[in-house]
Motif scaffolding. Structure first.
Motif, mmCIF file in Angstrom:
data_model
loop_
_atom_site.group_PDB
_atom_site.id
_atom_site.type_symbol
_atom_site.label_atom_id
_atom_site.label_comp_id
_atom_site.label_asym_id
_atom_site.label_seq_id
_atom_site.Cartn_x
_atom_site.Cartn_y
_atom_site.Cartn_z
ATOM 1 N N LEU A 48 0.220 -0.812 -10.705
ATOM 2 C CA LEU A 48 1.595 -1.322 -10.758
ATOM 3 C C LEU A 48 2.318 -1.133 -9.430
ATOM 4 O O LEU A 48 3.107 -1.983 -9.024
ATOM 5 N N GLY A 49 2.058 -0.007 -8.764
ATOM 6 C CA GLY A 49 2.728 0.275 -7.491
ATOM 7 C C GLY A 49 2.382 -0.712 -6.402
ATOM 8 O O GLY A 49 3.174 -0.944 -5.482
ATOM 9 N N ILE A 50 1.198 -1.300 -6.483
ATOM 10 C CA ILE A 50 0.799 -2.326 -5.507
ATOM 11 C C ILE A 50 1.136 -3.718 -6.029
ATOM 12 O O ILE A 50 1.656 -4.565 -5.305
ATOM 13 N N ASP A 51 0.871 -3.949 -7.314
ATOM 14 C CA ASP A 51 0.986 -5.289 -7.909
ATOM 15 C C ASP A 51 2.410 -5.819 -7.916
ATOM 16 O O ASP A 51 2.668 -6.942 -7.463
ATOM 17 N N TYR A 52 3.356 -5.052 -8.475
ATOM 18 C CA TYR A 52 4.724 -5.539 -8.624
ATOM 19 C C TYR A 52 5.373 -5.857 -7.275
ATOM 20 O O TYR A 52 5.907 -6.961 -7.072
ATOM 21 N N PRO A 53 5.338 -4.920 -6.307
ATOM 22 C CA PRO A 53 5.909 -5.248 -4.987
ATOM 23 C C PRO A 53 5.196 -6.413 -4.305
ATOM 24 O O PRO A 53 5.818 -7.184 -3.572
ATOM 25 N N LEU A 54 3.881 -6.528 -4.565
ATOM 26 C CA LEU A 54 3.107 -7.624 -3.961
ATOM 27 C C LEU A 54 3.662 -8.988 -4.387
ATOM 28 O O LEU A 54 3.826 -9.894 -3.567
ATOM 29 N N ALA A 95 0.840 -1.205 0.000
ATOM 30 C CA ALA A 95 0.000 0.000 0.000
ATOM 31 C C ALA A 95 0.874 1.255 0.000
ATOM 32 O O ALA A 95 0.595 2.216 -0.730
ATOM 33 N N ILE A 96 1.941 1.255 0.803
ATOM 34 C CA ILE A 96 2.883 2.382 0.827
ATOM 35 C C ILE A 96 3.548 2.526 -0.535
ATOM 36 O O ILE A 96 3.694 3.634 -1.075
ATOM 37 N N SER A 97 3.927 1.398 -1.103
ATOM 38 C CA SER A 97 4.555 1.388 -2.421
ATOM 39 C C SER A 97 3.614 1.993 -3.472
ATOM 40 O O SER A 97 4.039 2.792 -4.318
ATOM 41 N N GLY A 98 2.340 1.618 -3.420
ATOM 42 C CA GLY A 98 1.345 2.153 -4.367
ATOM 43 C C GLY A 98 1.195 3.653 -4.236
ATOM 44 O O GLY A 98 1.098 4.372 -5.240
ATOM 45 N N PHE A 99 1.202 4.148 -2.996
ATOM 46 C CA PHE A 99 1.048 5.587 -2.745
ATOM 47 C C PHE A 99 2.259 6.360 -3.267
ATOM 48 O O PHE A 99 2.114 7.409 -3.905
ATOM 49 N N ILE A 100 3.466 5.854 -3.017
ATOM 50 C CA ILE A 100 4.682 6.504 -3.513
ATOM 51 C C ILE A 100 4.685 6.525 -5.040
ATOM 52 O O ILE A 100 5.037 7.530 -5.670
ATOM 53 N N CYS A 101 4.259 5.419 -5.628
ATOM 54 C CA CYS A 101 4.207 5.311 -7.092
ATOM 55 C C CYS A 101 3.215 6.317 -7.672
ATOM 56 O O CYS A 101 3.471 6.939 -8.710
#
Length: 465
Positions: free
Chosen positions: A244-250, A206-212
């Motif tokens: 992508l910000g949520i999917d890839y890190p997930l 979720a943090i990754s998605g927000f930064i993205c």
């Protein structure tokens, strides 16, 4: 690639705090420019660069001193006064003088000057613009002028027209996009909590998605200075950044958890995740990158496509990098100071819940050809609607009821004057030869008469009539 990924993970393991600090700096800079995104987003959708309408606009701008083919109309309405009452006339004249002094305006004409009859409580001012380059400032400036001399309790004013509606629709839509982003992040977090079976492993993607998302908007800010970044571009960037910000890190995090729960070694577990899921993410990103380059090369005349494609490339890069640097840094720091194994263990997983996925996997394994055929049929059915899809921009006649531009349009439509908002301009270009001769004028006259016969046409003005 394996060697590069291994070295990258080793570097992050050695400097986890520094890695987090770099991402915090990137986030802070991106947030600074994202908060200024409204300054570069244009609130209308320019047509394809080489379409007939765009070429006509270029000729108008070149030959007629930046004359704009988009009219704005200031509609004046009062429930208390007649348009011939002194208070109404004083207000209208004061507003006419104020508008005439604006740097954006070429000329202003009241409905009386144009000999256009309106009902006894409604009048309007037709505004011809010098340029629509700064349409955001223009609409806001004209409304502020009207507010300075207005008494809302006595005389209401509504600035309407395509530019005004686009402005209203853009800012209203921007508010909705922000709401959707908040809801999407919240729902994503709920789904991630269920999938990962805990709050800690769910928060990381979720943090990754927000930064993205913020970095995507930051890219759009800079792209907007040399390309037409519209609210359509903003919506595309918003969707892709969160996805992508949520999917890839997930994918990477999920693979890491499987390895870590088996061997308990945080460094080796993430190396394995990077060399498996990490590589899959990189190749997936490359496919999207090729698609984005195709957009830029083959759809460059659709002006909002280029900003979307450039931002997509940026989002692919950032989301992949987040998965391979920021996420391992968080995991390495957590492992050092907390019980990582306890934090990332799925607390919702049961043998019963596994049975569903095992049964689905067994069905695919038993009948792969049949499952593939069904998937292909679904994809083919989804392609058919795309054959006739048309991209359009908001039209004031279909406006949202509470927008100022829509209220003004409805007052004009009530008096059968809605056509004053967006007249169609026909540009005749002689391609280097003179068109003012007997034959050309005779042909033009026949053309004008043919248009006048159309029942949907109210009035035609040209050099021959």
């Amino acid at each position: 690639m394996d060697r590069f990924l291994s070295k990258l993970v080793d570097k992050v393991y050695k400097y986890p705090f520094q890695t987090i600090l770099v991402w915090l700096i990137i986030f802070s800079i991106s947030l600074f420019f994202t908060l200024r995104l409204d300054n570069v987003i244009i609130n209308r959708f320019p047509g394809p660069k080489y379409s007939n309408s765009s070429l006509a606009r270029q000729i108008i701008n070149k030959e007629f001193n930046n004359f704009s083919s988009d009219n704005l109309v200031m509609v004046l309405h009062s429930n208390r006064f007649n348009i011939n009452d002194k208070k109404f006339l004083d207000y209208e004249n004061h507003l006419l003088k104020k508008l005439a002094n604006s740097e954006f305006i070429k000329s202003v004409h009241s409905s009386k000057e144009l000999n256009i009859s309106v009902d006894n409580q409604t009048s309007f001012i037709l505004i011809s613009l010098n340029s629509t380059k700064y349409s955001n400032k223009l609409v806001l400036s004209l409304r502020n002028m009207a507010n300075e001399v207005s008494n809302k309790d006595q005389i209401e004013h509504y600035l309407t027209g395509l530019l005004a509606y686009s402005y209203d629709a853009f800012y209203d839509g921007t508010k909705e996009i922000k709401k959707v982003e908040k809801i999407a992040l919240f729902l994503s977090l709920i789904v991630l909590i269920y999938v990962f079976g805990g709050i800690f492993p769910a928060i990381i993607p979720a943090i990754s998605g927000f930064i993205c998302l913020i970095s995507g908007f930051c890219t759009l800010y800079f792209v907007g200075y040399f390309s037409a970044a519209t609210s359509m571009s903003q919506a595309v960037v918003s969707i892709l950044s969160l996805a992508l910000g949520i999917d890839y890190p997930l994918f990477i995090l999920n693979r890491f958890r499987e390895e870590y729960l088996n061997n308990g070694n945080v460094l080796e577990s993430f190396k394995t995740a990077a060399l498996t899921s990490g590589k899959a993410v990189i190749f997936s990103g490359l496919i999207l990158l090729i698609g984005s380059i195709y957009w830029i090369i083959n759809l460059h005349d659709v002006v909002w496509i280029n900003p979307s494609a450039i931002c997509t490339i940026s989002v692919i890069f950032v989301s992949t990098l987040l998965g391979l640097t920021m996420i391992p840094a968080i995991l390495f720091i957590t492992d050092k100071y907390f019980n990582l194994k306890k934090l990332i263990t799925n607390k919702f997983i049961t043998k019963e819940s596994d049975k569903i996925w095992i049964n689905i996997a067994n069905l695919i394994k038993a009948k792969p050809g049949f499952i593939l055929l069904i998937n292909l049929l679904v994809l083919i059915l989804l392609i058919f609607p795309l054959k006739n899809i048309k991209i359009w921009y908001p039209n004031v006649s279909q406006g949202i009821e509470y927008l100022e531009a829509t209220k003004g349009f409805k007052l004009l439509a009530k008096n059968n004057l809605s056509g004053e908002l967006a007249p169609i301009y026909i540009v005749l270009d002689g391609n280097g030869t003179k068109i003012i001769n007997k034959k050309s004028l005779a042909d033009l006259n026949l053309f004008v008469k043919k248009i006048e016969k159309n029942k949907k046409v109210k009035e035609v003005k040209s050099i021959v009539n």
